[in-house]
Design an enzyme around this catalytic site. Structure first.
Site, PDB file in Angstrom:
ATOM      1  N   ARG A   1      96.420 -29.359  -4.666  1.00  0.00           N
ATOM      2  CA  ARG A   1      97.809 -29.642  -5.059  1.00  0.00           C
ATOM      3  C   ARG A   1      98.446 -28.438  -5.756  1.00  0.00           C
ATOM      4  O   ARG A   1      99.478 -27.927  -5.329  1.00  0.00           O
ATOM      5  CB  ARG A   1      97.869 -30.853  -6.001  1.00  0.00           C
ATOM      6  CG  ARG A   1      97.333 -32.112  -5.366  1.00  0.00           C
ATOM      7  CD  ARG A   1      97.607 -33.319  -6.235  1.00  0.00           C
ATOM      8  NE  ARG A   1      96.752 -34.438  -5.857  1.00  0.00           N
ATOM      9  CZ  ARG A   1      97.071 -35.713  -6.018  1.00  0.00           C
ATOM     10  NH1 ARG A   1      98.223 -36.047  -6.568  1.00  0.00           N
ATOM     11  NH2 ARG A   1      96.237 -36.663  -5.650  1.00  0.00           N
TER      12      ARG A   1
ATOM     13  N   ASP B   1      86.529 -37.723   4.246  1.00  0.00           N
ATOM     14  CA  ASP B   1      87.587 -37.421   5.222  1.00  0.00           C
ATOM     15  C   ASP B   1      87.864 -35.932   5.458  1.00  0.00           C
ATOM     16  O   ASP B   1      87.714 -35.416   6.565  1.00  0.00           O
ATOM     17  CB  ASP B   1      88.882 -38.154   4.857  1.00  0.00           C
ATOM     18  CG  ASP B   1      89.246 -38.058   3.365  1.00  0.00           C
ATOM     19  OD1 ASP B   1      88.554 -37.333   2.627  1.00  0.00           O
ATOM     20  OD2 ASP B   1      90.237 -38.687   2.956  1.00  0.00           O
TER      21      ASP B   1
ATOM     22  N   GLU C   1      99.043 -40.176   5.342  1.00  0.00           N
ATOM     23  CA  GLU C   1      98.193 -39.825   6.495  1.00  0.00           C
ATOM     24  C   GLU C   1      98.773 -40.235   7.849  1.00  0.00           C
ATOM     25  O   GLU C   1      98.653 -39.507   8.828  1.00  0.00           O
ATOM     26  CB  GLU C   1      96.780 -40.403   6.328  1.00  0.00           C
ATOM     27  CG  GLU C   1      95.957 -39.722   5.246  1.00  0.00           C
ATOM     28  CD  GLU C   1      96.397 -40.090   3.832  1.00  0.00           C
ATOM     29  OE1 GLU C   1      97.073 -41.133   3.672  1.00  0.00           O
ATOM     30  OE2 GLU C   1      96.098 -39.333   2.889  1.00  0.00           O
TER      31      GLU C   1
END
Ligand code: NAG
Ligand code: NAG
Length: 613
Positions: A234, A364, A513
């Protein structure tokens, strides 16, 4: 009488004459002439074989350009066929008009599409790519040509930003209902995460507000344990991405300061597997008290960012320290001969811990970064591991529901039962469609045009991507609010419903997503339905999560339109990813989309890092 016999002596004599003259020429001249003739033949055949063919392909495809024909839903150009040396491939399409009642795709490919979108590929109209990098001005100009959807999304970006600025300025997150800020790490996370979105949407005044804050108020000298992964994807990537677009030096300076602190995450006993937390002020890393292990996804999804910092600073150490983790995991795979990895890994020993195998939380982005690191660097083993992982996912983790819709889902393998597929799918898994489509675009579609290499691998990846996106669409479409729950259960047993939502999973965190995948799928396949789905999702966010006084809120219950139980929090990825991908989904400017896909890689928080190959 016979023309042939008459001609022969003539021909023979002129040949002899030519031969005599030829022999009289100086040797070097003869040599030179032969070389020249060979060269001409060669160039001519090359032109015929490659360039002329390619030109004709591109002309055909411009006719089916979805962005030129706005009402083209993929059906209206069926009578346009590519030349026969092109293979035709079948792509799983979601049902047109979403009228899915009599829809069965278990074993058959139900739509054959012969069109390939040309807009994004290198072509004649590609001269504009002389400067491959996106600029501030270019984005600003594009924002003056917004379509109706983009205007609404730009307004949503402003509404979110203004709410944050009014009530939570300098805090990590906005609490839009109580009109306060809340801190997680205490580094103004929403600002760092939003800067590039503001630039992309042409909101230069808002960008300047953020930039001023970075100049005057941002400090990383905070005595806090922050999560290494979250802060890297981030804050570090947010700064780098905004720096690449705006060229504001202060952003790079701040990124270097942060990078020098975060790199201490790798000071672990194993050296190869980083700790999950680091104290930014003390530059000391550790595992949080409640959990000694690091997550697979977290340790393997910071390499794009540190490598980018190495490129900008000419200091290789960021890349070397972080890439040691990727190499280490690659070695572990070679020993195990298994491409599906458990979700925990030990920072003291470097060993994988027996634990759940999933495409969702804690695993993921490991798979995402295998491919994206390959895009950034072209290091071969990454692509190899990626292809084999996707194979393993298809073979071991996918299944379909028994309902009419026959939804494909990607389940999990639990420790306690290694044989069956646990039918739980996180909304997070929806990211995979986008990565698969991106791989298809770069490894199949682009080389396909240039050299006409035919390779089934990536065609299958696109099929999987489209099939999974269809399931994700229904995760939104089948709830009462049109918003997806955090997790769905898709097991074969749910005969009447298509999936089941457990009471503890009914929340929606404004996650990106699905719309992220729609962005890639739309621009890569050209199918209008992906914009339709994106618009439905955006409208549902507008209806159920928007707070009038400013900002948007996560909600606790997607099943009850009358009471969605707002959680009073606006996550920073709402601005960094969800709204950015929605805005780019509706971007009509081919040049910009082409530059983004060809020359950048999006990190797992939606930030832009240049490819360096
Ligand atoms: C397709 O390409 C991938 C990556 O280059 C390669 O690993 C794979 O073996 C190829 N498959 C076939 C059938 O050629
Ligand atoms: C579900 O999809 C149908 C068909 O596209 C659409 O008419 C409907 O509005 C969608 N529902 C929601 C809640 O998005």
């Amino acid at each position: 009488m016979d023309l042939n016999t008459e001609k022969l002596p003539n021909f023979k004599s002129s040949f002899l004459l030519f031969k005599r003259k030829w022999k009289r020429l100086p040797k070097f001249l003869r040599f030179y002439l032969i070389v020249a003739i060979i060269f001409i033949i060669f160039t001519f055949s090359y032109y015929v074989l490659f360039i002329a063919t390619k030109k004709s392909l591109i002309r055909i495809d411009e006719n089916v350009d979805p962005l030129l024909n706005n009402d083209n839903n993929g059906d209206s150009n069926q009578n346009i066929h590519p030349p026969s040396q092109f293979i035709e491939h079948n792509i799983m399409l979601p049902p047109q008009n979403s009228n899915s009642d009599n829809f069965d795709n278990t074993n058959k490919e139900f739509v054959s599409t012969k069109k390939l979108p040309s807009i994004l590929l290198d072509g004649d109209d590609n001269d504009d790519d002389g400067d491959k990098m996106i600029t501030n001005e270019e984005l600003f100009i594009a924002s003056k040509k917004q379509n109706e959807q983009q205007k609404l999304i730009q307004e949503a970006i402003q509404h979110s930003w203004n709410g944050y600025r009014k009530y939570a300025w300098g805090k990590d997150m906005l609490k839009p209902i109580t009109q306060k800020g809340s801190n997680w790490f205490g580094i103004g996370l929403t600002i760092l995460d939003s800067l590039d979105t503001l630039l992309i949407a042409g909101l230069n005044d808002e960008f300047k507000q953020g930039l001023e804050w970075v100049k005057n108020d941002l400090t990383f000298d905070v005595n806090e344990n922050v999560n290494c992964f979250e802060t890297t994807i981030r804050a570090l990537a947010g700064l780098m991405s905004a720096y690449h677009i705006s060229k504001e030096k202060i952003l790079l300076e701040k990124a270097i300061d942060l990078g020098d602190r975060l790199i201490h995450c790798f000071d672990s006993q194993s050296k190869t597997v980083p700790f999950s937390d680091v104290n930014l002020k003390k530059k000391m890393a550790k595992a949080p008290s409640y959990m000694p292990e690091s997550s697979l996804s977290e340790v393997s999804s910071v390499q794009l960012e540190f490598r980018d910092l190495s490129y900008e600073t000419n200091d290789k150490s960021y890349e070397e320290k972080s890439f040691a983790t990727s190499k280490h995991i690659h070695d572990l795979i070679q020993q195990r001969k298994n491409y599906l990895l458990p979700m925990y890994i030990n920072p003291y020993t470097g060993n994988l811990m027996t634990s759940t195998i999933t495409m969702g939380a804690r695993a993921d982005s490991y798979y995402e970064y295998l491919y994206k690191q390959y895009l950034q660097t072209k290091i071969e083993f990454l692509l190899d591991d990626y292809i084999r992982s996707i194979d393993a996912i298809e073979n071991r983790l996918t299944s379909r529901t028994k309902s009419k819709l026959k939804l494909l889902y990607i389940g999990e393998i639990l420790n306690t039962d290694q044989q069956s597929i646990h039918p739980k799918m996180d909304h997070l898994v929806c990211f995979l469609s986008g990565t698969l489509a991106l791989g298809y675009y770069h490894e199949h579609l682009q080389p396909f045009y240039r050299l006409q290499i035919v390779n089934e691998t990536f065609i299958n990846h696109l099929k999987l991507a489209e099939d999974l996106a269809r399931t994700c669409h229904y995760m939104y479409n089948l709830t009462e609010t049109g918003l997806s729950p955090e997790i769905g259960y898709f097991g074969q047993d749910y005969q009447d419903g298509d999936f089941y939502i457990k009471p503890r999973d009914t929340h929606n965190l404004l996650r990106p997503e699905f719309v992220e995948s729609l962005f890639f799928l739309y621009h890569i396949t050209g199918k209008q339905i992906y914009r339709d789905w994106g618009l439905q999702v955006f409208n549902a966010f507008q209806k159920y999560t928007r707070i009038n006084t400013g900002g948007y809120t996560t909600i606790n219950d997607v099943r009850h339109p009358k009471n969605v139980k707002p959680k009073d929090k606006m996550e920073s990825f709402w601005l960094a990813e969800t709204l950015k991908y929605l805005y780019l989904l509706f971007m009509d400017d081919h040049k910009i989309i082409r530059k983004l896909l060809n020359n950048y890689v999006f990190n797992t928080e939606g930030h832009l890092l240049p490819r360096r190959v």
